[in-house]
Design a protein around this motif. Sequence first.
Motif, PDB file in Angstrom:
ATOM      1  N   LEU A 164       4.559   3.114   5.283  1.00 36.94           N
ATOM      2  CA  LEU A 164       4.491   2.786   3.865  1.00 36.94           C
ATOM      3  C   LEU A 164       4.344   4.101   3.114  1.00 36.94           C
ATOM      4  N   GLN A 165       5.181   4.280   2.111  1.00 40.12           N
ATOM      5  CA  GLN A 165       5.159   5.533   1.366  1.00 40.12           C
ATOM      6  C   GLN A 165       5.314   5.253  -0.114  1.00 40.12           C
ATOM      7  N   ARG A 166       4.445   5.845  -0.929  1.00 44.00           N
ATOM      8  CA  ARG A 166       4.526   5.704  -2.387  1.00 44.00           C
ATOM      9  C   ARG A 166       5.352   6.869  -2.913  1.00 44.00           C
TER      10      ARG A 166
ATOM     11  N   ALA B  96       6.376   4.265 -10.031  1.00 36.30           N
ATOM     12  CA  ALA B  96       6.083   4.258  -8.597  1.00 36.30           C
ATOM     13  C   ALA B  96       6.837   3.140  -7.886  1.00 36.30           C
ATOM     14  N   VAL B  97       7.302   3.452  -6.683  1.00 35.85           N
ATOM     15  CA  VAL B  97       7.871   2.448  -5.782  1.00 35.85           C
ATOM     16  C   VAL B  97       7.217   2.633  -4.420  1.00 35.85           C
ATOM     17  N   ILE B  98       7.200   1.598  -3.653  1.00 40.80           N
ATOM     18  CA  ILE B  98       6.682   1.678  -2.297  1.00 40.80           C
ATOM     19  C   ILE B  98       7.860   1.507  -1.346  1.00 40.80           C
ATOM     20  N   LEU B  99       8.047   2.491  -0.488  1.00 41.71           N
ATOM     21  CA  LEU B  99       9.132   2.498   0.486  1.00 41.71           C
ATOM     22  C   LEU B  99       8.558   2.059   1.825  1.00 41.71           C
ATOM     23  N   ILE B 100       9.139   1.019   2.405  1.00 39.23           N
ATOM     24  CA  ILE B 100       8.689   0.487   3.691  1.00 39.23           C
ATOM     25  C   ILE B 100       9.802   0.719   4.691  1.00 39.23           C
ATOM     26  N   SER B 101       9.553   1.533   5.700  1.00 40.85           N
ATOM     27  CA  SER B 101      10.571   1.816   6.717  1.00 40.85           C
ATOM     28  C   SER B 101       9.996   1.534   8.101  1.00 40.85           C
ATOM     29  N   GLY B 102      10.870   1.339   9.051  1.00 43.51           N
ATOM     30  CA  GLY B 102      10.455   1.089  10.428  1.00 43.51           C
ATOM     31  C   GLY B 102      10.570  -0.359  10.854  1.00 43.51           C
ATOM     32  N   ILE B 103      11.145  -1.217  10.022  1.00 44.79           N
ATOM     33  CA  ILE B 103      11.336  -2.612  10.409  1.00 44.79           C
ATOM     34  C   ILE B 103      12.664  -2.708  11.141  1.00 44.79           C
ATOM     35  N   SER B 104      12.615  -3.143  12.400  1.00 44.91           N
ATOM     36  CA  SER B 104      13.867  -3.285  13.139  1.00 44.91           C
ATOM     37  C   SER B 104      14.441  -4.661  12.855  1.00 44.91           C
TER      38      SER B 104
ATOM     39  N   LEU C  26       9.972  -1.529  -2.973  1.00 38.59           N
ATOM     40  CA  LEU C  26       9.276  -2.460  -3.859  1.00 38.59           C
ATOM     41  C   LEU C  26       8.877  -1.727  -5.127  1.00 38.59           C
ATOM     42  N   GLN C  27       9.142  -2.334  -6.271  1.00 36.48           N
ATOM     43  CA  GLN C  27       8.899  -1.696  -7.561  1.00 36.48           C
ATOM     44  C   GLN C  27       7.497  -1.998  -8.071  1.00 36.48           C
ATOM     45  N   ASN C  28       6.513  -1.448  -7.417  1.00 34.64           N
ATOM     46  CA  ASN C  28       5.140  -1.621  -7.874  1.00 34.64           C
ATOM     47  C   ASN C  28       4.260  -0.560  -7.240  1.00 34.64           C
ATOM     48  N   ASP C  29       2.995  -0.601  -7.572  1.00 37.85           N
ATOM     49  CA  ASP C  29       2.028   0.300  -6.954  1.00 37.85           C
ATOM     50  C   ASP C  29       0.829  -0.509  -6.476  1.00 37.85           C
ATOM     51  N   GLN C  30       1.085  -1.659  -5.886  1.00 41.43           N
ATOM     52  CA  GLN C  30       0.035  -2.544  -5.394  1.00 41.43           C
ATOM     53  C   GLN C  30      -0.106  -2.343  -3.890  1.00 41.43           C
ATOM     54  N   ARG C  31      -0.671  -1.218  -3.534  1.00 35.48           N
ATOM     55  CA  ARG C  31      -0.735  -0.832  -2.125  1.00 35.48           C
ATOM     56  C   ARG C  31      -1.501  -1.836  -1.276  1.00 35.48           C
TER      57      ARG C  31
ATOM     58  N   LYS D  52      -0.228  -9.995   7.329  1.00 35.04           N
ATOM     59  CA  LYS D  52      -0.082 -11.443   7.496  1.00 35.04           C
ATOM     60  C   LYS D  52       1.224 -11.789   8.212  1.00 35.04           C
ATOM     61  N   LEU D  53       2.260 -10.996   7.963  1.00 36.94           N
ATOM     62  CA  LEU D  53       3.552 -11.234   8.617  1.00 36.94           C
ATOM     63  C   LEU D  53       3.568 -10.723  10.059  1.00 36.94           C
ATOM     64  N   GLY D  54       2.483 -10.037  10.471  1.00 37.50           N
ATOM     65  CA  GLY D  54       2.378  -9.598  11.868  1.00 37.50           C
ATOM     66  C   GLY D  54       2.791  -8.163  12.105  1.00 37.50           C
ATOM     67  N   TYR D  55       2.886  -7.358  11.092  1.00 39.61           N
ATOM     68  CA  TYR D  55       3.279  -5.959  11.248  1.00 39.61           C
ATOM     69  C   TYR D  55       2.051  -5.054  11.217  1.00 39.61           C
ATOM     70  N   THR D  56       2.114  -3.955  11.945  1.00 46.40           N
ATOM     71  CA  THR D  56       1.092  -2.921  11.902  1.00 46.40           C
ATOM     72  C   THR D  56       1.609  -1.817  11.002  1.00 46.40           C
ATOM     73  N   THR D  57       0.764  -1.357  10.070  1.00 46.12           N
ATOM     74  CA  THR D  57       1.236  -0.381   9.089  1.00 46.12           C
ATOM     75  C   THR D  57       0.414   0.891   9.137  1.00 46.12           C
ATOM     76  N   VAL D  58       1.028   1.956   8.644  1.00 45.04           N
ATOM     77  CA  VAL D  58       0.360   3.230   8.480  1.00 45.04           C
ATOM     78  C   VAL D  58       0.947   3.881   7.222  1.00 45.04           C
ATOM     79  N   TRP D  59       0.070   4.517   6.416  1.00 46.82           N
ATOM     80  CA  TRP D  59       0.548   5.167   5.200  1.00 46.82           C
ATOM     81  C   TRP D  59       1.077   6.548   5.528  1.00 46.82           C
TER      82      TRP D  59
END
Length: 131
Positions: A58-60, A69-77, A107-112, A121-128
């Motif tokens: 997860l990257q802001r 600000a946008v949040i970029l989510i990468s690493g989803i196969s 995602l167009q927000n800054d709601q980290r 909740k969807l079952g993913y492990t995240t790291v900033w």
Amino acid sequence: MNRKTLSLADWQQQAGKSITPTPSSKEALVYSTDTGKIVAEKPVKAEGQAYADGKLRLQRQTKKRGGKAVILISGISGSQDELQGVCKALKQVCACGGSVKDGAILLQNDQRAQVEAALHKLGYTTVWAGG
């Protein structure tokens, strides 16, 4: 000044060239009235690729977005459709806009906190990642 004029057909005969053009191959076809409009193949959309540790990054970011600000989510196969589904679920939870580009979700927000909780909740492990 006695100049002899030579027609194109005579000149081609003397040179030993044929008047009829040789047919070209279909690979070099640029325009044809026989087959109609030539449509190029659409490029394949990028699929998401997972990182070796299996965590999502997860990257802001605010760069080149007018300070927003946008949040970029990468690493989803997965395929493009799977990424669209995850993106839709996150947009509904966070009440924001977003899209899928180049195998990553924007995602167009800054709601980290909300984004991270929804992904857990969807079952993913995240790291900033990043600052």
